[in-house]
Design an enzyme around this catalytic site. Structure first.
Site, short mmCIF file in Angstrom:
data_model
loop_
_atom_site.label_atom_id
_atom_site.label_comp_id
_atom_site.label_asym_id
_atom_site.label_seq_id
_atom_site.Cartn_x
_atom_site.Cartn_y
_atom_site.Cartn_z
N CYS A 219 0.83 -1.20 0.00
CA CYS A 219 0.00 0.00 0.00
C CYS A 219 0.86 1.24 0.00
O CYS A 219 2.05 1.19 0.31
CB CYS A 219 -0.86 0.12 1.24
N ARG B 101 -0.79 -15.18 -3.92
CA ARG B 101 -0.10 -14.83 -2.67
C ARG B 101 -0.64 -15.76 -1.59
O ARG B 101 -1.85 -15.88 -1.37
CB ARG B 101 -0.34 -13.36 -2.31
N ARG C 144 9.46 -2.71 1.51
CA ARG C 144 10.17 -1.59 2.13
C ARG C 144 11.50 -1.24 1.47
O ARG C 144 11.78 -0.05 1.26
CB ARG C 144 10.32 -1.86 3.63
N TYR D 172 -5.34 -13.44 -4.23
CA TYR D 172 -4.72 -13.01 -2.96
C TYR D 172 -5.31 -13.85 -1.83
O TYR D 172 -6.40 -13.56 -1.33
CB TYR D 172 -5.00 -11.53 -2.80
N CYS E 71 11.76 0.84 10.15
CA CYS E 71 11.01 1.60 11.16
C CYS E 71 9.51 1.53 10.94
O CYS E 71 8.73 1.88 11.83
CB CYS E 71 11.46 3.06 11.14
N TYR F 151 -7.43 -12.29 4.91
CA TYR F 151 -8.57 -11.85 4.11
C TYR F 151 -9.41 -13.06 3.70
O TYR F 151 -9.06 -14.20 3.98
CB TYR F 151 -8.10 -11.03 2.91
N HIS G 196 -2.98 -13.18 4.49
CA HIS G 196 -3.16 -11.98 5.30
C HIS G 196 -4.55 -11.87 5.92
O HIS G 196 -5.08 -10.76 6.07
CB HIS G 196 -2.87 -10.72 4.45
N ASP H 208 13.94 19.05 13.69
CA ASP H 208 13.44 19.12 15.07
C ASP H 208 13.64 20.50 15.68
O ASP H 208 12.91 20.89 16.59
CB ASP H 208 14.15 18.08 15.94
N CYS I 102 16.79 0.46 3.84
CA CYS I 102 15.64 0.56 4.74
C CYS I 102 16.12 0.35 6.18
O CYS I 102 16.95 -0.51 6.44
CB CYS I 102 14.65 -0.52 4.34
C1 FMN Z 1 3.56 0.13 3.54
C2 FMN Z 1 3.26 -1.32 3.31
C3 FMN Z 1 2.03 -1.68 2.80
C4 FMN Z 1 1.73 -3.02 2.53
N1 FMN Z 1 0.57 -3.33 1.89
C5 FMN Z 1 0.36 -4.60 1.44
C6 FMN Z 1 -0.73 -4.91 0.58
O1 FMN Z 1 -1.52 -4.03 0.19
N2 FMN Z 1 -0.87 -6.17 0.18
C7 FMN Z 1 -0.03 -7.17 0.56
O2 FMN Z 1 -0.20 -8.30 0.15
N3 FMN Z 1 1.03 -6.90 1.37
C8 FMN Z 1 1.26 -5.64 1.79
N4 FMN Z 1 2.38 -5.35 2.54
C9 FMN Z 1 3.29 -6.43 2.92
C10 FMN Z 1 4.42 -6.54 1.92
O3 FMN Z 1 3.98 -7.02 0.69
C11 FMN Z 1 5.55 -7.47 2.40
O4 FMN Z 1 5.06 -8.77 2.53
C12 FMN Z 1 6.17 -7.04 3.72
O5 FMN Z 1 6.35 -5.65 3.78
C13 FMN Z 1 7.55 -7.70 3.90
O6 FMN Z 1 8.39 -7.35 2.84
P1 FMN Z 1 9.61 -6.30 3.00
O7 FMN Z 1 10.44 -6.82 4.11
O8 FMN Z 1 10.29 -6.32 1.69
O9 FMN Z 1 8.98 -4.99 3.33
C14 FMN Z 1 2.67 -4.02 2.85
C15 FMN Z 1 3.89 -3.64 3.40
C16 FMN Z 1 4.19 -2.32 3.62
C17 FMN Z 1 5.54 -1.95 4.19
S1 SF4 Z 2 13.10 3.19 6.11
FE1 SF4 Z 2 11.29 2.98 7.39
S2 SF4 Z 2 9.77 4.12 6.27
FE2 SF4 Z 2 11.39 3.73 4.82
S3 SF4 Z 2 10.81 1.84 3.81
FE3 SF4 Z 2 12.10 1.29 5.52
S4 SF4 Z 2 10.63 0.83 7.11
FE4 SF4 Z 2 9.53 2.01 5.59
#
Ligand code: FMN
Ligand code: SF4
Length: 693
Positions: free
Chosen positions: A31, A223, A320, A170, A346, A175, A173, A645, A343
């Protein structure tokens, strides 16, 4: 720079059904806080990922029907032709840079809110809404299942019409589709419940129907979770997942694998490190011939290569890391590894979506600003003149301003009072679990090494006279903020102790400076984000009896937006830190803390030899005011600004953004009446016909 041959494997093209990804970098669905509300902002942001080298760029959860609506959390939608046009903005932007676009078709079930559509949610059972809204879902009958299949098919057709190359089923999660798979939830007695075959029936039908509808041109991805339920970190509870997976193994064109525990899958760095899903993935690729993608906050190319070589995954999935650095693949391809903006884990990005606002990122200040401000993460307009800029303070705002101004070509002097750069991130990163926050400094410090026009002066505390003596053309004060020793009662700041007891009141800064208290200690967290808990953990690690007191109903309420609140409280409980919720630290006399219940004012005394206040901060803006106060009739001989800040204490992401904005806007005329492009429906365009009732 040339690519390290060890990383070549990351750049092999890979087939996904009827389409081919140009490399193995795959932006999984995530998202953006933009969804269907801000289609132009969204398209520009996704296009930037494609430009940065991602081979696949997916949407966020993309609703197939108004009975699956999640506002206030922004989601994408494929409900009608206008959605086709909005989604097409994204696919065009992605295709323009040679990447594939994926659409994650989503049906929320009892986890959706439907506060916008006001339609009842549908799920297998009538259960309370997952986010705590006081509504329950209604039970799906056979007609509902038929409707769902039709909506899914129609959305898949719209996705193809919008230009998507990959269409998702999908099924994870929590759903609706995940609920069909779950034996504890799916107790239906018809052909959609009970046996493994029955529980997977709907997913199978949707895969086949999506392939039938769009499979000539689009790949179909699923997924899917590799484990059945949440257990101890790193120890999967498989249930009948493997059997289920075996039944569907070669049906879709791609498997996008995640896990049951979202707080591990999307874990913050304080609790979860890179490649945390590996123990869950061990068997997946042995069961299917189809390509697999999984996630793990991958930022190290060596870890990525190792995951592929050891058969954990085929694609490097990322949400991320692609937000923090949309150009991550390009940087690896060009061998420019030190330029990677890693990243920090956070989850401020996720908080944006939780709150319902466009994506922000601590590391990447251009995130979400691609369209409305025209900001590119790697390109910044050259300077408009030969001026010299002095920046006082090398915290997140000062460092980012110096980096970005340096990239613009300005002559920059960055003065830091201490020996080390980093300001608050240097101090916070030394606290338990927080080490990855130092990446905010490291990336910028590394970049400054390549900018000979930026001079860094350490151990250089600047007074007003020093600032004038530099004779810079522009001065930015980025001196940060300091934690206060009092508390804010909603109207004013009130002290909690007087006389000798006041000397036993410490602040978060005292602890970060290494000034540790003795005896039982109360940490009063009026801030509500992560630091109160981290300070409590630091004191506990020093062997002190610690109680965390908060006026909120749970610890770290703001951390629910970043999806880490439950882990924080669990950690504090495990460490034996006492927790007092719904209470304010009213007074402290040096021997006991008087706690007042926020509901009715009942008082309670807690033995404590020290209290540590984590409440609010005082901008360290004395230098700014002193300089501003010397302005004569002609003003100052330089422009003066305060950033980060020091201007308005906030999260690190805000300071980095402020530093970046200062650098972008220097020498440019910014219309204060119209600082942003505003992405919204233009009512001059004809509105769709109202549905006849
Ligand atoms: C801001 C954000 C929004 C996310 N929205 C979704 C989403 O809409 N659908 C989904 O399947 N996973 C969503 N995820 C989960 C990611 O697809 C992913 O599985 C999770 O962030 C771990 O991956 P990463 O370590 O590369 O961030 C979201 C993750 C983040 C950080
Ligand atoms: S630095 Fe923080 S805000 Fe940026 S992608 Fe990584 S977790 Fe998200």
């Amino acid at each position: 720079m040339a690519r390290d041959p060890r990383h070549d494997i990351l750049f092999e093209p890979l087939r996904i059904g009827p389409v081919t990804a140009r490399n193995r970098f795959y932006q999984v669905p995530h998202c953006t806080g933009m969804g269907w509300q801000y289609p132009r902002m969204l398209a520009a942001m996704r296009g930037m990922k494609a430009e940065g080298g991602w081979a696949v760029v997916c949407t966020e959860y993309n609703s197939i029907h108004p009975s699956s609506d999640d506002l206030p959390h922004p989601y994408a939608s494929l409900w009608d032709d206008s959605d086709v046009r909005a989604n097409a903005l994204m696919t065009e932007a992605v295709h323009d840079h040679g990447a594939l676009a994926g659409a994650e078709l989503w049906y929320g079930g009892a986890s959706a809110n439907n506060l916008y559509s006001r339609l009842p949610t549908m799920d297998i059972r009538s259960v309370p809404n997952a986010k705590g809204h006081p509504v329950q879902s209604r039970v799906m009958d056979k007609t509902d299942i038929r409707n769902l299949r039709r909506w899914h098919r129609q959305a898949a057709l719209r996705a193809r019409q919008a230009g998507f190359d990959i269409v998702y089923v999908y099924a994870t999660h929590t759903y609706l589709l995940a609920n069909f798979l779950n034996p504890r939830i799916n107790t239906r007695s018809d052909e959609y419940g009970g046996s493994l075959e029955n529980r997977t029936r709907l997913i199978r039908e949707l895969i086949e129907e999506t392939q039938d509808a769009v499979g000539d041109r689009c790949a179909v991805a699923v997924r899917f979770s590799a484990d059945a339920e949440i257990g101890e970190d790193g120890r999967p509870i498989l249930g009948d997942r493997r059997e289920m997976f075996e039944m569907l193994a070669n049906l879709p064109d791609l498997w996008d694998i995640n896990i049951a525990d979202y707080s591990l899958e999307m874990g913050v760095s304080r609790f979860v490190k890179e490649a945390a899903l590996e123990p869950y993935m061990a068997w997946v690729k042995t069961v299917t011939d189809k390509p697999v993608v999984t996630v793990g906050r991958f930022t190290s190319p060596d870890t990525m290569v190792s995951q592929i070589r050891r058969g954990i995954t085929d694609f490097i999935g990322a949400a991320r890391p692609s937000i923090a650095d949309p150009f991550l693949p390009r940087k690896i391809e060009e061998g420019d590894l030190s330029a990677i903006r890693e990243c920090i884990g956070c989850n401020v990005c996720y908080a944006s979506d939780s709150i319902g606002v466009p994506l922000r990122c601590t590391q990447n200040p251009t995130m979400g600003e691609e369209w409305r401000q025209g900001w590119h993460p790697e390109i910044i307009p050259a300077r408009t003149g030969d001026e010299r800029v002095l920046i006082v303070g090398a915290g997140p705002a000062g460092l980012e301003a110096a980096r970005a101004l340096g990239a613009r070509g300005y002559a920059v002097m960055l003065a830091e009072a201490g020996r080390e750069l980093g300001g608050r991130v240097r101090r916070e990163a030394a606290l338990p679990g927080m080490s990855e926050y130092i990446r905010v400094r490291d990336y910028r410090e590394q970049q400054l090494l390549g900018l000979p026009n930026v001079e860094v002066f350490r151990d250089s505390r600047m007074g007003a006279d020093d600032v004038f003596a530099v004779e810079a053309d522009h001065v930015a004060i980025a001196t940060g903020a300091r934690w206060r020793a009092d508390r804010f009662d909603g109207e004013t700041y009130v002290p909690v102790a007087e006389g000798a007891a006041a000397g036993r009141v410490l602040t978060a800064d005292d602890i970060m400076d290494g000034r540790l208290p003795e005896g039982p200690v109360v940490v009063f967290d009026g801030d509500g984000y992560y630091l109160g808990g981290v300070i409590a953990e630091r004191l506990r690690a020093a062997g002190l009896p610690v109680t965390l007191v908060t006026p909120a109903d749970g610890v770290s309420p703001w951390a629910s937006y970043t999806s880490e609140r439950a882990r924080i409280q669990t950690r504090l409980v495990a460490l034996g830190i006492g927790i007092e919720t719904g209470r304010v630290l009213a007074r402290f006399d040096g021997r006991a803390a008087l706690l007042e219940c926020v509901y009715g004012g009942a008082e309670r005394s807690l033995a404590a030899e020290h209290v540590v206040m984590v409440t609010a901060r005082r901008p360290a803006d004395a230098l700014f005011h002193e300089i501003a106060g010397r302005a004569g009739a002609e003003g100052l001989p330089f422009t003066l600004a305060r950033i980060g800040d020091c201007e308005a204490p906030a999260i690190i992401a805000a300071a980095v953004h402020a530093g970046h904005r200062y650098a972008r806007e220097l020498g440019r005329a910014v219309d204060p009446d119209r600082p942003l492009r505003h992405d919204r429906v233009d009512v001059a365009a004809p509105a769709p016909e109202a549905a006849a009732r």
